[in-house]
Write a protein that holds these residues in place. Structure first.
Motif, PDB file in Angstrom:
ATOM      1  N   ARG A  49       0.606  -0.944   0.181  1.00 11.08           N
ATOM      2  CA  ARG A  49      -0.240   0.167   0.411  1.00 11.08           C
ATOM      3  C   ARG A  49       0.804   1.263  -0.144  1.00 11.08           C
ATOM      4  NH1 ARG A  49      -3.092  -1.574   4.997  1.00 11.08           N
ATOM      5  NH2 ARG A  49      -1.406  -2.232   5.363  1.00 11.08           N
ATOM      6  N   ARG A  50       1.871   1.200   0.971  1.00 12.40           N
ATOM      7  CA  ARG A  50       2.859   2.071   0.353  1.00 12.40           C
ATOM      8  C   ARG A  50       4.088   2.539   0.110  1.00 12.40           C
ATOM      9  NH1 ARG A  50       2.723   2.344   7.224  1.00 12.40           N
ATOM     10  NH2 ARG A  50       4.483   0.252   6.586  1.00 12.40           N
ATOM     11  N   ALA A  91       7.164  -0.824  -5.575  1.00 13.03           N
ATOM     12  CA  ALA A  91       6.179   0.813  -6.242  1.00 13.03           C
ATOM     13  C   ALA A  91       7.901   1.508  -6.725  1.00 13.03           C
ATOM     14  CB  ALA A  91       7.008   2.200  -4.750  1.00 13.03           C
ATOM     15  N   THR A 103       8.087  11.612  -4.495  1.00 16.80           N
ATOM     16  CA  THR A 103       7.388  10.406  -3.282  1.00 16.80           C
ATOM     17  C   THR A 103       9.142  10.528  -2.413  1.00 16.80           C
ATOM     18  OG1 THR A 103       6.869   8.613  -4.604  1.00 16.80           O
ATOM     19  CG2 THR A 103       7.209   7.810  -2.657  1.00 16.80           C
ATOM     20  N   HIS A 138      -0.643  12.772  -0.559  1.00 14.18           N
ATOM     21  CA  HIS A 138      -0.805  11.285  -0.800  1.00 14.18           C
ATOM     22  C   HIS A 138       0.006  11.128  -1.918  1.00 14.18           C
ATOM     23  CE1 HIS A 138      -3.393  11.803   2.253  1.00 14.18           C
ATOM     24  NE2 HIS A 138      -4.216  12.849   1.515  1.00 14.18           N
ATOM     25  N   GLN A 140       1.606   9.325  -5.183  1.00 12.04           N
ATOM     26  CA  GLN A 140       0.977   7.733  -5.654  1.00 12.04           C
ATOM     27  C   GLN A 140       0.940   6.367  -5.426  1.00 12.04           C
ATOM     28  OE1 GLN A 140       0.107   8.995  -8.526  1.00 12.04           O
ATOM     29  NE2 GLN A 140       0.408  10.962  -8.339  1.00 12.04           N
ATOM     30  N   ALA A 141      -0.600   5.739  -6.336  1.00 12.05           N
ATOM     31  CA  ALA A 141      -0.527   4.462  -5.862  1.00 12.05           C
ATOM     32  C   ALA A 141       0.674   3.956  -6.265  1.00 12.05           C
ATOM     33  CB  ALA A 141      -1.980   4.039  -5.384  1.00 12.05           C
ATOM     34  N   GLU A 144      -3.896  -1.221  -6.632  1.00 10.25           N
ATOM     35  CA  GLU A 144      -5.204  -1.141  -6.559  1.00 10.25           C
ATOM     36  C   GLU A 144      -5.667  -1.127  -5.661  1.00 10.25           C
ATOM     37  OE1 GLU A 144      -7.460   0.517  -8.581  1.00 10.25           O
ATOM     38  OE2 GLU A 144      -6.138   0.460 -10.171  1.00 10.25           O
ATOM     39  N   ALA A 145      -5.533  -0.088  -4.875  1.00  8.12           N
ATOM     40  CA  ALA A 145      -6.485   0.232  -3.476  1.00  8.12           C
ATOM     41  C   ALA A 145      -8.635  -0.575  -4.052  1.00  8.12           C
ATOM     42  CB  ALA A 145      -6.892   1.717  -3.239  1.00  8.12           C
ATOM     43  N   VAL A 148     -11.408   3.697  -1.997  1.00  9.29           N
ATOM     44  CA  VAL A 148     -11.171   5.276  -1.803  1.00  9.29           C
ATOM     45  C   VAL A 148     -12.441   5.544  -0.961  1.00  9.29           C
ATOM     46  CG1 VAL A 148     -10.666   6.648  -3.492  1.00  9.29           C
ATOM     47  CG2 VAL A 148      -9.704   3.896  -4.204  1.00  9.29           C
ATOM     48  N   ARG A 160      -6.639   5.489   0.297  1.00  7.42           N
ATOM     49  CA  ARG A 160      -6.929   5.192  -0.042  1.00  7.42           C
ATOM     50  C   ARG A 160      -7.039   3.065   1.202  1.00  7.42           C
ATOM     51  NH1 ARG A 160      -3.286   7.539  -3.303  1.00  7.42           N
ATOM     52  NH2 ARG A 160      -1.189   6.444  -2.350  1.00  7.42           N
ATOM     53  N   TYR A 162      -6.640  -0.835   1.431  1.00 10.07           N
ATOM     54  CA  TYR A 162      -6.583  -2.276   0.632  1.00 10.07           C
ATOM     55  C   TYR A 162      -7.566  -3.199   1.173  1.00 10.07           C
ATOM     56  CZ  TYR A 162      -3.582   0.405  -2.044  1.00 10.07           C
ATOM     57  OH  TYR A 162      -2.934   1.393  -2.321  1.00 10.07           O
TER      58      TYR A 162
END
Length: 186
Positions: A49-50, A91, A103, A138, A140-141, A144-145, A148, A160, A162
């Motif tokens: 997620r992060r 990421a 980031t 925030h 960027q992802a 896919e969450a 949201v 976001r 999960y």
């Protein structure tokens, strides 16, 4: 800037070296007030997620915007306790260079706030600093969450998620940092 060219980053060691070097350049160029001798670095291969995270001790009496008295913390010797900047390998592999740099600037704001105030958040001070450092509130992802959450008033991204969690289930109890409005599930 760095002994490792961005395009040549292959190993975790290369990623750490390039990212550290870039962060030192951000400190010089944009005046980010961070002591890197108090930052430990790691690579996460598990995070989904992060893109990155600042891991730090939780200090119950710390407030963003109020300089923290580090002399009151056992073992701190008047200076901030170390924090860890954890970078997510997936990421890095998903983002382009500009997204990865943004980031890192985002995470440097967290480190700066933590070292000064003993805590950090995504509130007004963070938003102002993010604007000055040309980064987002925030990151960027890269995955896919499932859920949201957005601000009901301005539509801004709040979170976001999960998996199902109290924020998703009980979103009517929470308010956005940006407008103080209710949260909507997008």
């Amino acid at each position: 800037m760095c002994g490792v060219d961005y395009a040549a980053v292959e190993s975790d060691a290369d990623l750490l070296e390039w990212s550290r070097s870039y962060c030192r350049e951000v400190r010089r160029r944009w005046g980010v007030d961070v002591r890197f001798d108090l930052v430990e670095w790691e690579i996460s291969h598990r995070a989904k997620r992060r893109a990155a995270a600042v891991k730090r001790p939780k200090l119950p009496d710390a407030t963003v915007g109020e300089p923290y008295d580090w002399t009151t913390v056992e073992g701190a010797d008047g200076r901030p306790l170390p924090c860890t900047l954890s970078l997510t390998r997936e990421a890095f592999e998903t983002f382009d260079r500009a997204e990865w740099e943004a980031t890192l600037r985002h995470e440097l704001i967290h480190v700066e706030q933590y070292q000064r105030d003993g805590t950090t958040d995504h509130g007004e001070a963070f938003r102002e600093r993010a604007s000055a450092l040309d980064t987002d509130v925030h990151c960027q992802a890269f995955a896919e969450a499932t859920y949201v959450l957005t601000c009901e008033r301005c539509g801004g991204l709040v979170a976001r998620r999960y998996r199902d969690c109290p924020l998703v289930r009980e979103r009517e109890r929470y308010r956005s940092d940006c407008c103080g409005a209710a949260l909507e599930l997008a």
